[in-house]
Write an enzyme that holds these catalytic residues in place. Structure first.
Site, PDB file in Angstrom:
ATOM      1  N   LYS A  20       0.828  -1.045  -0.059  1.00 53.20           N
ATOM      2  CA  LYS A  20      -0.040  -0.082  -0.103  1.00 53.20           C
ATOM      3  C   LYS A  20       0.808   1.370  -0.096  1.00 53.20           C
ATOM      4  CE  LYS A  20       0.972   1.331   4.314  1.00 53.20           C
ATOM      5  NZ  LYS A  20       1.516   2.545   4.785  1.00 53.20           N
ATOM      6  N   ASP A 145      -2.358  -1.137  10.805  1.00 54.09           N
ATOM      7  CA  ASP A 145      -2.436  -1.170   8.932  1.00 54.09           C
ATOM      8  C   ASP A 145      -3.254  -2.521   8.755  1.00 54.09           C
ATOM      9  OD1 ASP A 145      -1.397   1.365   8.807  1.00 54.09           O
ATOM     10  OD2 ASP A 145       0.601   0.619   7.961  1.00 54.09           O
TER      11      ASP A 145
END
Length: 291
Positions: A20, A145
Site C-alpha cells: 500500500k 495497518d
C-alpha cells in the site's frame, strides 16, 4: 485428501500480499493510550509478497523460511494464524512460506499485508466462515495497518487507521524508491517536533490537492537518505513519503513516463515499478462470496 484435492482448495498456491501507499497522512490528535489519531488515504499497488500455505498434521503453526533474528512466534503471519485458532477453537495446523518481494521497514505495509493474507486465506482453507468485519477486528489486534489489507479496497482512513471508507482515486503508474535506511516508526511518533494537531480535512480537500504527510519534516531531518531520495525522484514527478517511510514514491499518468523514471533511477537506487489498483490483488484472487 489427495494432493489434487488440496490444490483445488487453494493449499500450496501462492497468494498475494500487496503493498500500500499512503497518499497523504495527517496527524490530528493523540489518544490517552499514546496512539495517534490520523487521516490518511490508502492506495493499493500491484507489488506483492507471495505466501503459500500447506497443512501441518500436528496442529502447529510454523514458517518454512523464518526471518533470521526474528523469533518465529513474533512473525505476524504466525501470530495471525494462531489468533484465528484461538478465536475459533480451530485445531488445524499450517506451514507458511513467504516469498518476500516488498522491502522490510519501507512503509509499504509488508508485514501487515502478510498478516492480512494469512487471516483471509486461512479463513477459507480452514473453512472458518468468519465475516470480513470480524477478520478486520482480529487484524486490528495485530497492527493498525492490518485492517485495510483485510478490507481490500483503496480507502479513506481515520481513527488509528481502522475506520475505513472505500474511495476512488485516479489510475496511476507508480515508481517507488527504497533508500538505504530503516525508519524507526516509534521514534518518529515520539519525536518532540512531530505535528500532532493538524486540522481534519475532507476527502474533497485531498482530491483538490491537500496531500501533505505530517511525518515528512521529522523523517527527513533524522534520515538524510530519504531527503536525497525525494530530491532524486522529484526530477520526474511529485515525490511523497509513504507512512513514516523509508520508501518514497511518485505517481505518473502514463506507463511510459513511469518506466522512464524507473530506468533512470535504477542506476543509483533500489527502485520498484508498479501500477495502482482499486482492489487488492488478494481479493481479486479470492473472488466474491468468500467471507
Amino acid at each position: 485428501m489427495t494432493e489434487s484435492q488440496l490444490n483445488s482448495m487453494g493449499w500450496g498456491e501462492k497468494w498475494p500480499a500487496p503493498a500500500k501507499l499512503n497518499l497523504m497522512l495527517r496527524i490530528t490528535g493523540r489518544r490517552q493510550d499514546g496512539y495517534h489519531l490520523l487521516q490518511t488515504v490508502f492506495r493499493f499497488i500491484d507489488l506483492c509478497d507471495l505466501i503459500s500455505f500447506d497443512p501441518a498434521v500436528d496442529g502447529a503453526v510454523r514458517l518454512r523460511n523464518p526471518i533470521p533474528g526474528v523469533p518465529e512466534s513474533e512473525d505476524l503471519t504466525v501470530r495471525a494464524a494462531n489468533l484465528l485458532k484461538q478465536y475459533t477453537g480451530c485445531t488445524e495446523g499450517v506451514w507458511i512460506e513467504i516469498d518476500k518481494n516488498l522491502p522490510m521497514g519501507g512503509g509499504l505495509g509488508g508485514g501487515s499485508s502478510d498478516a492480512a493474507t494469512t487471516l483471509l486465506v486461512l479463513n477459507r482453507l480452514w473453512g472458518l466462515g468468519l465475516s470480513l468485519d470480524i477478520l478486520m477486528e482480529l487484524g486490528l489486534r495485530l497492527g493498525a495497518d492490518v485492517p485495510v489489507f483485510v478490507f481490500g479496497r483503496n480507502a479513506w482512513a481515520e481513527g488509528v487507521g481502522e475506520k475505513l471508507t472505500e474511495v476512488s482515486v485516479p489510475d496511476r503508474w507508480v515508481v517507488v524508491i527504497k533508500p538505504d535506511c530503516h525508519v524507526n516508526t516509534r521514534q518518529i511518533f515520539l519525536a518532540d517536533g512531530l505535528t500532532r494537531n493538524s486540522k481534519p480535512i475532507r476527502m474533497t480537500d485531498f482530491l483538490a490537492g491537500d496531500a501533505r504527510n505530517d511525518c515528512l519534516p521529522i523523517v527527513g531531518e533524522l534520515y538524510p537518505p530519504i531527503t536525497k531520495a525525494i530530491e532524486a525522484l522529484s526530477r520526474f514527478g511529485e515525490a511523497k513519503l509513504t507512512g513514516t517511510g523509508a520508501c518514497v514514491f511518485a505517481e505518473f499518468d502514463s506507463e511510459d513516463l513511469a518506466r522512464h523514471a524507473f530506468l533512470e533511477l535504477s542506476e543509483d537506487w533500489q527502485v520498484y515499478f508498479a501500477k495502482g489498483v482499486d482492489k487488492s490483488p488478494l481479493h481479486a484472487k479470492l473472488g466474491q462470496g468468500t467471507f
